[in-house]
Design a protein around this motif. Structure first.
Motif, PDB file in Angstrom:
ATOM      1  N   LYS A 167     -14.383   2.365  -0.368  1.00 20.62           N
ATOM      2  CA  LYS A 167     -13.144   3.133  -0.389  1.00 20.62           C
ATOM      3  C   LYS A 167     -12.246   2.800   0.795  1.00 20.62           C
ATOM      4  CE  LYS A 167     -11.269   7.808  -0.813  1.00 20.62           C
ATOM      5  NZ  LYS A 167     -10.236   7.575   0.203  1.00 20.62           N
ATOM      6  N   LYS A 168     -12.821   2.612   1.985  1.00 20.05           N
ATOM      7  CA  LYS A 168     -12.004   2.283   3.152  1.00 20.05           C
ATOM      8  C   LYS A 168     -11.237   0.985   2.928  1.00 20.05           C
ATOM      9  CE  LYS A 168     -14.473   4.706   6.856  1.00 20.05           C
ATOM     10  NZ  LYS A 168     -15.164   4.553   8.169  1.00 20.05           N
ATOM     11  N   LEU A 169     -11.891   0.042   2.289  1.00 26.28           N
ATOM     12  CA  LEU A 169     -11.222  -1.225   2.004  1.00 26.28           C
ATOM     13  C   LEU A 169     -10.125  -1.016   0.963  1.00 26.28           C
ATOM     14  CD1 LEU A 169     -10.946  -4.237   2.386  1.00 26.28           C
ATOM     15  CD2 LEU A 169     -12.800  -4.582   0.720  1.00 26.28           C
ATOM     16  N   LEU A 170     -10.403  -0.190  -0.036  1.00 25.08           N
ATOM     17  CA  LEU A 170      -9.393   0.098  -1.051  1.00 25.08           C
ATOM     18  C   LEU A 170      -8.177   0.783  -0.429  1.00 25.08           C
ATOM     19  CD1 LEU A 170     -11.621   1.384  -4.002  1.00 25.08           C
ATOM     20  CD2 LEU A 170     -10.444  -0.810  -3.847  1.00 25.08           C
ATOM     21  N   ASP A 171      -8.425   1.726   0.488  1.00 22.76           N
ATOM     22  CA  ASP A 171      -7.324   2.411   1.169  1.00 22.76           C
ATOM     23  C   ASP A 171      -6.494   1.434   1.992  1.00 22.76           C
ATOM     24  OD1 ASP A 171      -8.178   4.779   0.078  1.00 22.76           O
ATOM     25  OD2 ASP A 171      -9.236   5.465   1.874  1.00 22.76           O
ATOM     26  N   TRP A 172      -7.181   0.516   2.652  1.00 21.06           N
ATOM     27  CA  TRP A 172      -6.474  -0.497   3.454  1.00 21.06           C
ATOM     28  C   TRP A 172      -5.627  -1.388   2.547  1.00 21.06           C
ATOM     29  CZ3 TRP A 172      -6.672  -5.895   3.555  1.00 21.06           C
ATOM     30  CH2 TRP A 172      -6.039  -6.496   4.654  1.00 21.06           C
ATOM     31  N   ILE A 173      -6.178  -1.756   1.396  1.00 19.85           N
ATOM     32  CA  ILE A 173      -5.434  -2.595   0.449  1.00 19.85           C
ATOM     33  C   ILE A 173      -4.202  -1.853  -0.056  1.00 19.85           C
ATOM     34  CG2 ILE A 173      -5.516  -3.627  -1.855  1.00 19.85           C
ATOM     35  CD1 ILE A 173      -8.443  -4.335  -1.308  1.00 19.85           C
ATOM     36  N   ALA A 174      -4.363  -0.545  -0.362  1.00 20.98           N
ATOM     37  CA  ALA A 174      -3.231   0.242  -0.844  1.00 20.98           C
ATOM     38  C   ALA A 174      -2.132   0.316   0.209  1.00 20.98           C
ATOM     39  CB  ALA A 174      -3.698   1.643  -1.230  1.00 20.98           C
ATOM     40  N   LYS A 175      -2.521   0.516   1.469  1.00 20.00           N
ATOM     41  CA  LYS A 175      -1.538   0.591   2.550  1.00 20.00           C
ATOM     42  C   LYS A 175      -0.792  -0.722   2.692  1.00 20.00           C
ATOM     43  CE  LYS A 175      -1.047   1.722   7.466  1.00 20.00           C
ATOM     44  NZ  LYS A 175      -1.759   2.154   8.696  1.00 20.00           N
ATOM     45  N   ARG A 176      -1.534  -1.822   2.645  1.00 16.13           N
ATOM     46  CA  ARG A 176      -0.894  -3.134   2.742  1.00 16.13           C
ATOM     47  C   ARG A 176      -0.004  -3.409   1.529  1.00 16.13           C
ATOM     48  NH1 ARG A 176      -2.728  -6.901   6.422  1.00 16.13           N
ATOM     49  NH2 ARG A 176      -0.911  -8.028   5.612  1.00 16.13           N
ATOM     50  N   ALA A 177      -0.426  -2.910   0.368  1.00 15.99           N
ATOM     51  CA  ALA A 177       0.372  -3.112  -0.846  1.00 15.99           C
ATOM     52  C   ALA A 177       1.727  -2.427  -0.725  1.00 15.99           C
ATOM     53  CB  ALA A 177      -0.384  -2.592  -2.062  1.00 15.99           C
ATOM     54  N   TRP A 178       1.747  -1.208  -0.151  1.00 14.51           N
ATOM     55  CA  TRP A 178       3.014  -0.517   0.038  1.00 14.51           C
ATOM     56  C   TRP A 178       3.869  -1.225   1.079  1.00 14.51           C
ATOM     57  CZ3 TRP A 178       4.909   2.087  -3.530  1.00 14.51           C
ATOM     58  CH2 TRP A 178       4.184   3.023  -4.276  1.00 14.51           C
ATOM     59  N   GLN A 179       3.243  -1.753   2.131  1.00 11.95           N
ATOM     60  CA  GLN A 179       3.997  -2.518   3.127  1.00 11.95           C
ATOM     61  C   GLN A 179       4.627  -3.749   2.483  1.00 11.95           C
ATOM     62  OE1 GLN A 179       1.015  -3.305   6.119  1.00 11.95           O
ATOM     63  NE2 GLN A 179       1.277  -1.307   7.108  1.00 11.95           N
ATOM     64  N   ASP A 180       3.855  -4.370   1.596  1.00 15.63           N
ATOM     65  CA  ASP A 180       4.354  -5.544   0.887  1.00 15.63           C
ATOM     66  C   ASP A 180       5.534  -5.175  -0.003  1.00 15.63           C
ATOM     67  OD1 ASP A 180       4.084  -8.362  -0.051  1.00 15.63           O
ATOM     68  OD2 ASP A 180       3.576  -7.381  -1.951  1.00 15.63           O
ATOM     69  N   ALA A 181       5.443  -4.009  -0.663  1.00 11.21           N
ATOM     70  CA  ALA A 181       6.550  -3.559  -1.500  1.00 11.21           C
ATOM     71  C   ALA A 181       7.811  -3.366  -0.665  1.00 11.21           C
ATOM     72  CB  ALA A 181       6.165  -2.256  -2.213  1.00 11.21           C
ATOM     73  N   ALA A 182       7.650  -2.748   0.510  1.00  8.95           N
ATOM     74  CA  ALA A 182       8.799  -2.499   1.380  1.00  8.95           C
ATOM     75  C   ALA A 182       9.462  -3.798   1.814  1.00  8.95           C
ATOM     76  CB  ALA A 182       8.366  -1.694   2.601  1.00  8.95           C
ATOM     77  N   ASN A 183       8.681  -4.859   1.979  1.00  3.91           N
ATOM     78  CA  ASN A 183       9.239  -6.147   2.410  1.00  3.91           C
ATOM     79  C   ASN A 183      10.252  -6.687   1.415  1.00  3.91           C
ATOM     80  OD1 ASN A 183       7.735  -6.189   4.759  1.00  3.91           O
ATOM     81  ND2 ASN A 183       6.055  -7.373   3.862  1.00  3.91           N
ATOM     82  N   THR A 184      10.069  -6.360   0.139  1.00  4.26           N
ATOM     83  CA  THR A 184      11.045  -6.767  -0.874  1.00  4.26           C
ATOM     84  C   THR A 184      12.125  -5.714  -1.054  1.00  4.26           C
ATOM     85  OG1 THR A 184       9.512  -8.170  -2.121  1.00  4.26           O
ATOM     86  CG2 THR A 184      11.384  -7.290  -3.328  1.00  4.26           C
ATOM     87  N   TYR A 185      11.730  -4.456  -1.144  1.00  3.27           N
ATOM     88  CA  TYR A 185      12.690  -3.393  -1.447  1.00  3.27           C
ATOM     89  C   TYR A 185      13.725  -3.189  -0.345  1.00  3.27           C
ATOM     90  CZ  TYR A 185       9.713  -2.034  -5.392  1.00  3.27           C
ATOM     91  OH  TYR A 185       9.004  -2.007  -6.567  1.00  3.27           O
ATOM     92  N   ARG A 186      13.427  -3.566   0.875  1.00  6.57           N
ATOM     93  CA  ARG A 186      14.416  -3.350   1.940  1.00  6.57           C
ATOM     94  C   ARG A 186      15.626  -4.285   1.788  1.00  6.57           C
ATOM     95  NH1 ARG A 186      10.299  -5.541   5.549  1.00  6.57           N
ATOM     96  NH2 ARG A 186       9.998  -3.384   6.208  1.00  6.57           N
ATOM     97  N   HIS A 187      15.515  -5.261   0.897  1.00  4.68           N
ATOM     98  CA  HIS A 187      16.614  -6.210   0.704  1.00  4.68           C
ATOM     99  C   HIS A 187      17.471  -5.890  -0.525  1.00  4.68           C
ATOM    100  CE1 HIS A 187      15.109  -8.702   3.912  1.00  4.68           C
ATOM    101  NE2 HIS A 187      13.925  -8.784   3.339  1.00  4.68           N
ATOM    102  N   VAL A 188      17.205  -4.760  -1.207  1.00  6.36           N
ATOM    103  CA  VAL A 188      17.988  -4.435  -2.397  1.00  6.36           C
ATOM    104  C   VAL A 188      19.089  -3.441  -2.045  1.00  6.36           C
ATOM    105  CG1 VAL A 188      15.919  -4.831  -3.786  1.00  6.36           C
ATOM    106  CG2 VAL A 188      16.561  -2.491  -3.188  1.00  6.36           C
ATOM    107  N   GLN A 189      20.091  -3.357  -2.913  1.00  2.00           N
ATOM    108  CA  GLN A 189      21.227  -2.462  -2.662  1.00  2.00           C
ATOM    109  C   GLN A 189      20.966  -1.035  -3.123  1.00  2.00           C
ATOM    110  OE1 GLN A 189      21.951  -5.959  -3.306  1.00  2.00           O
ATOM    111  NE2 GLN A 189      22.045  -5.638  -1.098  1.00  2.00           N
TER     112      GLN A 189
ATOM    113  N   SER B 161      20.238  -2.329   4.259  1.00  2.00           N
ATOM    114  CA  SER B 161      19.567  -1.634   5.347  1.00  2.00           C
ATOM    115  C   SER B 161      19.265  -0.190   5.021  1.00  2.00           C
ATOM    116  CB  SER B 161      20.428  -1.697   6.616  1.00  2.00           C
ATOM    117  OG  SER B 161      21.684  -1.089   6.386  1.00  2.00           O
ATOM    118  N   SER B 162      20.125   0.473   4.246  1.00  2.00           N
ATOM    119  CA  SER B 162      19.896   1.890   4.004  1.00  2.00           C
ATOM    120  C   SER B 162      18.757   2.126   3.033  1.00  2.00           C
ATOM    121  CB  SER B 162      21.162   2.546   3.440  1.00  2.00           C
ATOM    122  OG  SER B 162      21.456   2.089   2.161  1.00  2.00           O
ATOM    123  N   ALA B 163      18.360   1.080   2.314  1.00  2.00           N
ATOM    124  CA  ALA B 163      17.216   1.221   1.417  1.00  2.00           C
ATOM    125  C   ALA B 163      15.936   0.851   2.125  1.00  2.00           C
ATOM    126  CB  ALA B 163      17.397   0.347   0.179  1.00  2.00           C
ATOM    127  N   GLY B 164      16.010   0.402   3.348  1.00  2.00           N
ATOM    128  CA  GLY B 164      14.797  -0.041   3.989  1.00  2.00           C
ATOM    129  C   GLY B 164      14.616   0.512   5.348  1.00  2.00           C
TER     130      GLY B 164
END
Length: 420
Positions: A153-175, A417-420
């Protein structure tokens, strides 16, 4: 970032919609992407779709979807070995394959339905060309992790956290960034550290569904969705064993997935084989017929960002019994159009199903009417109106049924910037 043309509400838009899943895939994100594309095309916009190839055959095709003919660019894809249908485009080739599409089509806006593969690469291509990008998030790490090999579970939680960080890396560039409900928007903002996420219902056309005015003679419970672990169908099966035999209740599970064989065997083990039917995938017409004839809709999933299946059930006039998790509470007014139950608790689910099935005829019919009333704010035309404004960079008021009143933002002034 500015639009290519002056503001004109009647102007025909060129919209490029992209996602990692699209019909013939059967899931909420694929269904919404199709419904959005068909709806926009019906309003006269020029709509192209970018999606993984459903087979080894890839290229650009004219495809029929929902009565509309769409141009669909199918990218070369590979099947995910731990899933029964999921296919991914080759990540490092997405930009290479989508540049010619963008340069040929010249879209006014790119609307990505996920950040994972195609959305990530296409966002970079659009940014390089100064094209407006809108994103809708249908992603939940729980859904992805279910198809990964077993791990701590700890590994799954870490993966989920990284997955959201990865999502933010793309979403911060949208309008503009959207998701189907206010609850999902709050969750997304908390998980990514982003702000100003719009809650826009996926929407359905309630006219496609038929609600009977009376009470069915038989107690028929129905579930619609993928037959996979995150839907918690096993909880529903266990709840069936706890219902009074006097109710003579049956369950129909509509949908296919990797757990179909396992859950079918579970019904045998629980002594439910004569009371539970697994239909597998059905046509839209068959699904609507099943919903019209049902008595109550059950949704035990705990990872729903909106649950289009629940909206379809409500449009069919069904009371809803749903898990008190994620966005589902926004679709149920307890005691009015259904009940919420404690997630994972088959005893509570059985009790709430019993509460619906033992209502007097008048109270039961009132529940049906309440569901029909609650579906009104989820009309697909309201959804299309809102996305058209976002595409043009116009001010948009939050229009999801569960959004706080008075929340308003100016999409055109948001910038990346306001989306990220």
């Amino acid at each position: 970032m500015s639009d290519h043309h002056p503001r004109d509400e009647s102007r025909r838009l060129r919209v490029l919609i992209a996602g990692d899943t699209f019909p013939p895939d059967v899931n909420g994100a694929a269904n919404f992407t199709e419904r959005l594309a068909v709806g926009l095309a019906g309003r006269g916009h020029d709509v192209h779709v970018v999606a993984p190839a459903a087979t080894r055959k890839h290229g650009t095709f004219r495809e029929e979807h929902g009565g509309a003919t769409l141009t669909v660019h199918r990218l070369n894809s590979t099947r995910w070995p731990l899933h029964d249908w999921l296919r991914f485009a080759t990540p490092w080739m997405v930009q290479h394959h989508t540049r010619p599409i963008v340069d040929s089509f010249h879209p006014d806006v790119v609307h990505i339905q996920a950040h994972i593969v195609i959305g990530r690469g296409l966002t970079k291509v659009a940014r390089d060309r100064g094209i407006r990008v809108i994103a809708t998030n249908h992603f939940m790490p729980d859904n992805l992790v279910e198809h990964a090999p077993p791990m701590p579970k700890k590994l799954l939680d870490w993966i989920a956290k990284r997955a959201w960080q990865d999502a933010a890396n793309t979403y911060r560039h949208v309008q503009a960034l959207t998701t189907p409900t206010r609850k999902a928007a709050n969750y997304l903002e908390e998980a990514t550290g982003m702000h100003g996420v719009y809650a826009i219902s996926c929407g359905i056309d309630a006219r496609d569904y038929t609600a009977r005015l009376d009470r069915p003679r038989q107690n028929r419970i129905v579930f619609v969705g993928r037959v996979t672990a995150e839907k918690n169908i096993d909880v529903l099966l266990r709840a069936m064993t706890k219902l009074s035999p006097d109710l003579d209740a049956s369950l129909t599970v509509v949908g296919g997935g990797d757990l179909l064989g396992k859950l079918t065997q579970m019904t045998v083990d629980l002594g439910l084989a004569d009371r539970v039917t697994f239909t597998g995938y059905t046509s839209d017409e068959e699904l609507r017929h099943i919903l019209t004839g049902a008595t109550v809709f059950a949704m035990p999933s705990t990872a729903e960002l909106q649950s289009i299946a629940s909206l379809e059930a409500m449009a069919s006039g069904l009371p809803v019994v749903a898990a008190d998790a994620m966005a589902l509470p926004h679709l149920v007014d307890p005691g009015s159009n259904g009940y919420l139950f404690t997630p994972g608790d088959s005893d509570d689910l059985a009790a709430k199903l019993t509460a619906v099935l033992t209502q007097s005829d008048d109270d039961y019919v009132a529940m049906r009417r309440a569901s029909l009333k609650m579906i009104e704010p989820h009309d697909i035309n309201r959804t299309l109106d809102t996305f058209e404004k976002l595409y043009r960079g116009e001010p948009v008021a939050a229009q999801a049924a569960d959004a706080p009143s008075g929340r308003e933002s100016t999409a055109g002034a948001r910038g990346g910037s306001s989306a990220g």
